[in-house]
Write a protein that holds these residues in place. Structure first.
Motif, PDB file in Angstrom:
ATOM      1  N   UNK A   1      22.297  56.366 105.408  1.00 10.36           N
ATOM      2  CA  UNK A   1      23.292  56.814 104.439  1.00 10.36           C
ATOM      3  C   UNK A   1      22.652  57.614 103.298  1.00 10.36           C
ATOM      4  N   UNK A   2      23.458  58.430 102.658  1.00  8.53           N
ATOM      5  CA  UNK A   2      23.003  59.254 101.532  1.00  8.53           C
ATOM      6  C   UNK A   2      23.573  58.683 100.245  1.00  8.53           C
ATOM      7  N   UNK A   3      22.745  58.667  99.210  1.00  8.78           N
ATOM      8  CA  UNK A   3      23.167  58.165  97.903  1.00  8.78           C
ATOM      9  C   UNK A   3      22.782  59.180  96.844  1.00  8.78           C
ATOM     10  N   UNK A   4      23.438  59.106  95.706  1.00  8.40           N
ATOM     11  CA  UNK A   4      23.096  59.992  94.594  1.00  8.40           C
ATOM     12  C   UNK A   4      21.721  59.606  94.059  1.00  8.40           C
TER      13      UNK A   4
ATOM     14  N   UNK B   1      27.182  61.896  82.031  1.00 12.48           N
ATOM     15  CA  UNK B   1      27.568  60.821  82.960  1.00 12.48           C
ATOM     16  C   UNK B   1      28.052  61.317  84.326  1.00 12.48           C
ATOM     17  N   UNK B   2      28.698  62.473  84.386  1.00 14.10           N
ATOM     18  CA  UNK B   2      29.238  62.970  85.652  1.00 14.10           C
ATOM     19  C   UNK B   2      28.288  63.931  86.369  1.00 14.10           C
ATOM     20  N   UNK B   3      27.041  63.982  85.957  1.00 15.08           N
ATOM     21  CA  UNK B   3      26.082  64.912  86.534  1.00 15.08           C
ATOM     22  C   UNK B   3      25.583  64.418  87.887  1.00 15.08           C
ATOM     23  N   UNK B   4      25.546  65.305  88.871  1.00 13.37           N
ATOM     24  CA  UNK B   4      24.934  65.002  90.167  1.00 13.37           C
ATOM     25  C   UNK B   4      23.520  65.555  90.124  1.00 13.37           C
ATOM     26  N   UNK B   5      22.546  64.684  90.247  1.00 10.88           N
ATOM     27  CA  UNK B   5      21.145  65.103  90.074  1.00 10.88           C
ATOM     28  C   UNK B   5      20.404  65.248  91.389  1.00 10.88           C
ATOM     29  N   UNK B   6      21.026  64.989  92.481  1.00  6.13           N
ATOM     30  CA  UNK B   6      20.378  65.136  93.777  1.00  6.13           C
ATOM     31  C   UNK B   6      20.835  64.056  94.726  1.00  6.13           C
ATOM     32  N   UNK B   7      20.457  64.206  95.970  1.00  9.71           N
ATOM     33  CA  UNK B   7      20.812  63.231  96.996  1.00  9.71           C
ATOM     34  C   UNK B   7      19.539  62.615  97.552  1.00  9.71           C
ATOM     35  N   UNK B   8      19.644  61.353  97.946  1.00 11.17           N
ATOM     36  CA  UNK B   8      18.513  60.625  98.506  1.00 11.17           C
ATOM     37  C   UNK B   8      18.952  60.053  99.851  1.00 11.17           C
ATOM     38  N   UNK B   9      18.134  60.293 100.885  1.00 15.18           N
ATOM     39  CA  UNK B   9      18.398  59.723 102.207  1.00 15.18           C
ATOM     40  C   UNK B   9      17.856  58.304 102.213  1.00 15.18           C
ATOM     41  N   UNK B  10      18.715  57.329 102.441  1.00 15.59           N
ATOM     42  CA  UNK B  10      18.306  55.926 102.444  1.00 15.59           C
ATOM     43  C   UNK B  10      17.992  55.481 103.869  1.00 15.59           C
TER      44      UNK B  10
END
Length: 168
Positions: free
Chosen positions: A73-76, A85-94
């Motif tokens: 799964x992918x998480x922020x 607070x609403x900033x998307x800073x990247x995705x991390x593959x878990x």
């Protein structure tokens, strides 16, 4: 005066190199590779660690083993403390269960229909032995559409029941 001449010559050389590496108008991004993407449904991805592809077309046949990587799964991703607070800073593959993906380059692939045989190695947890006709699609470099010389690619999907089909 001699230093000025050398400085001007060096800057012209560097400018020429930069211009030589600049993408042509409408050609941004990396070139697409000829070949097949392989997607495996999450329900069976742990049971299909690799597939063997035999691709035959008017140019002959090409065989190769394709290792498959399970994508969890992918998480922020975490944000700096000063981010809104609403900033998307990247995705991390878990790590964890998810679909599997692989890519099989086929340098001779053309836009002509090909016969693809997909098998799993002997003793694989899920036995797959399927043959299908695949029609490659034209892919342009980067996100461009309608390029002069598209690259043939196709996507193969292995479903939860082990069936193999060309993905849309």
């Amino acid at each position: 005066m001699r230093m000025l001449t050398i400085a001007v010559a060096a800057s012209m050389l560097l400018a020429g190199c930069a211009a030589a590496n600049t993408p042509s108008e409408g050609q941004g991004g990396p070139a697409a590779l000829r070949g097949f993407g392989v997607d495996v449904d999450a329900a069976v991805s742990a049971r299909v660690p690799q597939v063997h592809l035999r691709t035959c077309g008017p140019w002959g046949c090409h065989e190769q083993d394709v290792p498959l990587q399970v994508a969890g799964p992918v998480s922020a991703g975490p944000c700096p403390s000063d981010a809104a607070p609403d900033t998307a800073c990247g995705a991390v593959q878990l790590p964890g269960p998810g679909p599997a993906h692989g890519y099989a380059p086929v340098p001779s692939l053309t836009m002509d229909p090909v016969t693809v045989t997909v098998t799993t190695p002997p003793g694989a947890p899920l036995a797959i032995d399927a043959q299908l006709t695949v029609r490659p699609r034209p892919i342009c470099p980067g996100a461009a559409t309608g390029c002069a010389e598209p690259t043939p690619q196709a996507q193969i999907r292995i479903a939860a029941d082990g069936s193999v089909s060309q993905a849309a």
